[in-house]
Write a protein that holds these residues in place. Sequence first.
Motif: not given
Length: 313
Positions: A290-313
Amino acid sequence: MAYNVTVADLVENTHLDIFYGKEYLDRPITTSDISRPGLELTGYFNYYPSKRIQLLGITETSYAKGMDSDELFDVMKRMCLPETPAFVISTQLDPPDELIRAAKNQHIPVLGSKLTTSRVLSNMTNYLEGKLAERKSIHGVLIDVYGLGVLMTGDSGIGKSETALELVKRGHRLIADDRVEVYQQDEQTLIGQSPMILRHLLEIRGIGIIDVMNLFGAGAVRSQTKVDLIVHLENWSDDTPYDRLGNGDETRRIFDVDVQRISIPVKTGRNLAIIIEAAAMNYRAKKMGYDATKVFDNNLNNLIKENSGDNKH
């Protein structure tokens, strides 16, 4: 630097019996290798390792029983050289009389064990490797924190001993203060322990030397532990870029082993004991996958993807 080991030390620490030579147990042992003198019983002495402990088991003693007594005595005399530390007979077997006679000529102890040859070989090798291994003295404090050996390093006066005292009060165990003797047990393992003169002692500026075992009990100390993690304490500097995400991979090489090393800035108001506890638990979590840094990176990437999808709409 390595400890001096005698046959008496081997007898005491591996629980060997004494057939002969109780008065000669001060003979030195210089190598952790153990010899099984099989070929020597046939008369082949070209590569006889005479400086090793000579271990005879069922195979060797059975072969010896089938030999002519004079021939066997001659072989045993050739095996009993001045530099030979001792003979050990395993499996509760009786030593050949010819061996006792030859050993008496050179004052070489003959020892015995109830254990099988493999077991007594393993016990003696483990003990001798630990005692005869090269040692390195490191300035620091070694603490057992949640079962992990944490080596605290840093400049004198930075607060290593005071932090160790706080950790002991919180239920962790002291191994060594001020000077830690480290040796390599195998390709991946370092063992740290305290010099005998400093064992169980802790120096606190303004108080002096305290006996941790006497004040906090036997559960507050250990004689040795693995060195799993190095925590380097250094004075806080606004100009120093410290690791804030935990993705650093700094290590320190001791002998042939790379030990993970983290740097913790020391500043008024920081509770170093709690920080070191967290560092130890985080290290263990990473070892368990278990690596908390990787969890943070995954959360950050998911947030960026979600925001990118919202901007397209």
